[in-house]
Design a protein around this motif. Structure first.
Motif, short mmCIF file in Angstrom:
data_model
loop_
_atom_site.label_atom_id
_atom_site.label_comp_id
_atom_site.label_asym_id
_atom_site.label_seq_id
_atom_site.Cartn_x
_atom_site.Cartn_y
_atom_site.Cartn_z
N GLU A 90 0.83 -1.20 0.00
CA GLU A 90 0.00 0.00 0.00
C GLU A 90 0.87 1.26 0.00
O GLU A 90 0.53 2.25 -0.65
N ASP A 91 1.98 1.23 0.71
CA ASP A 91 2.88 2.39 0.74
C ASP A 91 3.43 2.69 -0.65
O ASP A 91 3.50 3.86 -1.07
N HIS A 92 3.83 1.65 -1.38
CA HIS A 92 4.35 1.87 -2.72
C HIS A 92 3.26 2.36 -3.66
O HIS A 92 3.51 3.18 -4.54
N ALA A 93 2.05 1.83 -3.48
CA ALA A 93 0.93 2.30 -4.30
C ALA A 93 0.70 3.79 -4.08
O ALA A 93 0.49 4.55 -5.02
N ARG A 94 0.76 4.22 -2.83
CA ARG A 94 0.57 5.64 -2.53
C ARG A 94 1.71 6.49 -3.10
O ARG A 94 1.51 7.63 -3.51
N THR A 95 2.90 5.93 -3.13
CA THR A 95 4.02 6.65 -3.73
C THR A 95 3.78 6.88 -5.21
O THR A 95 4.16 7.91 -5.77
N MET A 96 3.13 5.92 -5.85
CA MET A 96 2.89 6.04 -7.29
C MET A 96 1.73 6.96 -7.62
O MET A 96 1.78 7.72 -8.59
N VAL A 97 0.65 6.91 -6.84
CA VAL A 97 -0.55 7.70 -7.17
C VAL A 97 -0.64 8.99 -6.37
O VAL A 97 -1.52 9.82 -6.62
N ARG A 98 0.22 9.17 -5.39
CA ARG A 98 0.29 10.37 -4.56
C ARG A 98 -1.05 10.71 -3.92
O ARG A 98 -1.50 10.01 -3.06
N THR A 99 -1.71 11.73 -4.37
CA THR A 99 -2.96 12.16 -3.72
C THR A 99 -4.16 11.29 -4.13
O THR A 99 -5.25 11.47 -3.59
N GLY A 100 -3.96 10.38 -5.07
CA GLY A 100 -5.05 9.50 -5.47
C GLY A 100 -5.38 8.48 -4.39
O GLY A 100 -4.59 8.24 -3.47
N ARG A 101 -6.56 7.91 -4.48
CA ARG A 101 -6.99 6.94 -3.47
C ARG A 101 -6.39 5.56 -3.73
O ARG A 101 -6.13 5.18 -4.87
N VAL A 102 -6.19 4.82 -2.65
CA VAL A 102 -5.71 3.44 -2.73
C VAL A 102 -6.75 2.54 -2.07
O VAL A 102 -7.18 2.80 -0.94
N PHE A 103 -7.14 1.49 -2.76
CA PHE A 103 -8.18 0.59 -2.28
C PHE A 103 -7.60 -0.78 -1.99
O PHE A 103 -6.58 -1.16 -2.54
N ARG A 104 -8.29 -1.52 -1.12
CA ARG A 104 -7.94 -2.91 -0.84
C ARG A 104 -9.12 -3.81 -1.19
O ARG A 104 -10.24 -3.52 -0.77
N PRO A 105 -8.91 -4.88 -1.95
CA PRO A 105 -10.02 -5.81 -2.20
C PRO A 105 -10.50 -6.39 -0.87
O PRO A 105 -9.68 -6.88 -0.08
N PRO A 106 -11.78 -6.31 -0.56
CA PRO A 106 -12.27 -6.84 0.72
C PRO A 106 -12.14 -8.35 0.78
O PRO A 106 -12.26 -9.04 -0.24
N ARG A 107 -11.90 -8.85 1.97
CA ARG A 107 -11.83 -10.30 2.14
C ARG A 107 -13.23 -10.91 1.99
O ARG A 107 -14.24 -10.24 2.22
N LEU A 108 -13.28 -12.17 1.64
CA LEU A 108 -14.55 -12.81 1.35
C LEU A 108 -15.30 -13.19 2.62
O LEU A 108 -14.71 -13.70 3.57
N GLY A 109 -16.60 -12.96 2.60
CA GLY A 109 -17.46 -13.46 3.66
C GLY A 109 -17.77 -14.93 3.41
O GLY A 109 -17.41 -15.50 2.39
N VAL A 110 -18.48 -15.53 4.33
CA VAL A 110 -18.74 -16.96 4.24
C VAL A 110 -19.55 -17.30 2.99
O VAL A 110 -19.23 -18.25 2.27
N ASP A 111 -20.60 -16.53 2.71
CA ASP A 111 -21.48 -16.87 1.58
C ASP A 111 -20.74 -16.80 0.25
O ASP A 111 -20.77 -17.74 -0.54
N ASP A 112 -20.06 -15.68 0.00
CA ASP A 112 -19.35 -15.54 -1.27
C ASP A 112 -18.14 -16.46 -1.34
O ASP A 112 -17.81 -17.00 -2.39
N GLY A 113 -17.47 -16.63 -0.19
CA GLY A 113 -16.33 -17.54 -0.16
C GLY A 113 -16.75 -18.96 -0.48
O GLY A 113 -16.04 -19.70 -1.16
N TRP A 114 -17.95 -19.34 0.01
CA TRP A 114 -18.39 -20.71 -0.26
C TRP A 114 -18.82 -20.89 -1.71
O TRP A 114 -18.67 -21.96 -2.29
#
Length: 475
Positions: free
Chosen positions: A343-367
């Motif tokens: 995430e730190d390197h991503a912020r270095t590249m996009v600077r003021t742009g937003r950085v997102f994280r893919p959410p972890r899967l819940g039980v229903d979608d994971g199954w």
């Protein structure tokens, strides 16, 4: 008739596969797409040559194989012609940079991408790349081959993530309710960060094909960067220019004959060439709005800073080779999306742009993901098995029991995998190989799922980690 067709296809397919295996030109035109296409053919070889072919659109197979053979021959011929033209170009006068403008009228470009997509439509994509094939080095150890990503995504295999994709699109295009208003921000950058297998590439692919992205950017370009041992800035820039429709042989001639390269010392020639390539990229992109996805940038935020701060304008009096950003014009509404493990390197590249994280899967979608991969692994195991099942009905009954027992443990399995798509996929494949023991229910611990030791798994309460339950196979 169907049996005759199956018999006809076997020698044709084997001849086609052999022709590609014999091709040792690593610079073969459209090599990446051809590798992908022939990987699909090999994965479906038994289905294609069975009697009758075990393919839903089997009537299209003869024509498909003929087109693939024609595409391979064209790529060989054009690669040979390109090498000849490149050799002759040394005797030509220096062309102008305007000759590389992809918006000029020129003969149609040859592409195998439509044929690749048609192949996927008929045969399906190649087996999951979450566990790539391995080669053996001289010491006998396994060397994992890197799988290049593409912009292609089967959206039917993505569970949820609509909200996450919308948020990334907002960061690249602007808020939907503000569309139509005068917007002074012409260039935007955003990042997607997460550990290996968390779904960075999949989320980026979903964004890449989003309707608002297609409407906002006339030009969209997908660039797979890859791990450090694959990093080659010349290769990266030439791939970008090739995908933009430029004649790379002519580009190479321009670069070699540019004054700044000719006058440079031997130690500075490579840097000067990078600068000229970035200038050509800048000129090529200048006339249109674009979105470029740089996928799988591995820890390049620091170092010499070549990938850092992609929002910078090119220098008026300076060296162009110093940053990738200088090749990305900011004169029209454009955007860049990067995926990165840090995430730190991503912020270095996009600077003021937003950085997102893919959410972890819940039980229903994971199954849902587990169920799909489990069923596909079971089906593949049946196809590859050489043993005859004496009582097929009894075997199917036992398998149903095994799946029923696993379903009772779905929460434990998904949580054991930390909600990571790649871990769930590997767990499903592992359970699919287990023998069912009615009196001894399977345990989640029976299948070991390795989380990369060099990665930090964010907790559910870690800042920047979203808790929305959604799913997508690993990138």
């Amino acid at each position: 008739m169907a049996q005759e067709r199956g018999n006809d296809l076997k020698p044709l397919l084997e001849k086609l596969l052999q022709a590609f295996d014999d091709e040792d030109d690593r610079d073969l035109l459209h090599r990446t797409e051809l590798d992908h296409m022939f990987r699909i053919l090999r994965a479906n070889k038994e289905k294609i040559t069975s009697q009758p072919p075990d393919v839903e659109k089997k009537e299209e197979l003869p024509e498909l194989l003929r087109k693939i053979d024609e595409a391979l021959q064209q790529c060989k011929a054009r690669s040979k012609q390109q090498q000849t033209d490149n050799a002759k170009s040394k005797k030509m006068t220096l062309p102008s940079v305007s000759d590389c403008n992809p918006f000029k009228s020129r003969s149609p470009e040859f592409s195998v991408e439509p044929l690749l997509q048609h192949t996927i439509t008929i045969l399906g994509d190649a087996p999951s790349t979450s566990a790539p094939a391995a080669n053996h080095d001289a010491a006998g150890e396994d060397t994992v081959l890197y799988e290049w990503t593409t912009s292609y995504v089967d959206e039917s295999r993505i569970y949820g993530w609509a909200d996450e994709a919308d948020k990334v699109v907002d960061a690249l295009v602007g808020l939907q309710e503000e569309e139509g208003k005068e917007d002074q921000l012409l260039f935007r950058a955003a990042g997607i960060a997460g550990i290996h297998g968390s779904g960075k590439t999949a989320l980026a692919q979903k964004v890449f094909v989003h309707d608002r992205i297609k409407d906002a950017f006339p030009l969209r370009l997908w660039v797979c960067v890859g791990p450090p041992d694959h990093e080659d800035r010349f290769n990266l820039l030439y791939r970008m220019l090739d995908n933009l429709g430029l004649d790379t042989a002519k580009v190479e001639d321009i670069v070699d004959k540019a004054d700044v390269v000719v006058k440079a010392d031997s130690a500075d020639k490579d840097r000067s060439k990078i600068g000229v390539l970035l200038f050509i990229l800048y000129v090529t992109l200048y006339k249109t709005g674009y979105l470029i996805v740089f996928d799988d940038i591995r820890a390049y935020g620091g170092g010499d800073g070549w990938y850092s701060n992609l929002t910078l304008e090119p220098p008026k009096n300076g060296e162009w080779y110093e940053r990738l950003a200088y090749g990305l014009p900011k004169a029209r509404k454009s955007a860049v999306l990067v995926t990165c493990r840090s995430e730190d390197h991503a912020r270095t590249m996009v600077r003021t742009g937003r950085v997102f994280r893919p959410p972890r899967l819940g039980v229903d979608d994971g199954w849902k993901l587990f169920q799909r991969e489990y069923e596909e692994a079971k089906k593949k195991g049946k196809e590859e098995s050489v043993e005859k099942v004496k009582d097929e009905k009894e075997k199917e009954k036992q398998e149903d029991k095994l799946y029923h027992e696993l379903e009772q443990m779905k929460e434990e399995i998904v949580n054991k995998c930390l909600g990571l798509p790649v871990a769930i996929v590997e767990a499903a494949k592992g359970f699919a190989l287990l023998e069912h023991k009615p009196d001894d229910p399977p345990k989640a611990d029976e299948v070991k799922v390795a989380v990369p030791a060099d990665e930090t798994v964010p907790s559910k309460t870690e800042p920047g980690t979203q808790a929305t339950e959604a799913n997508q196979p690993a990138n």
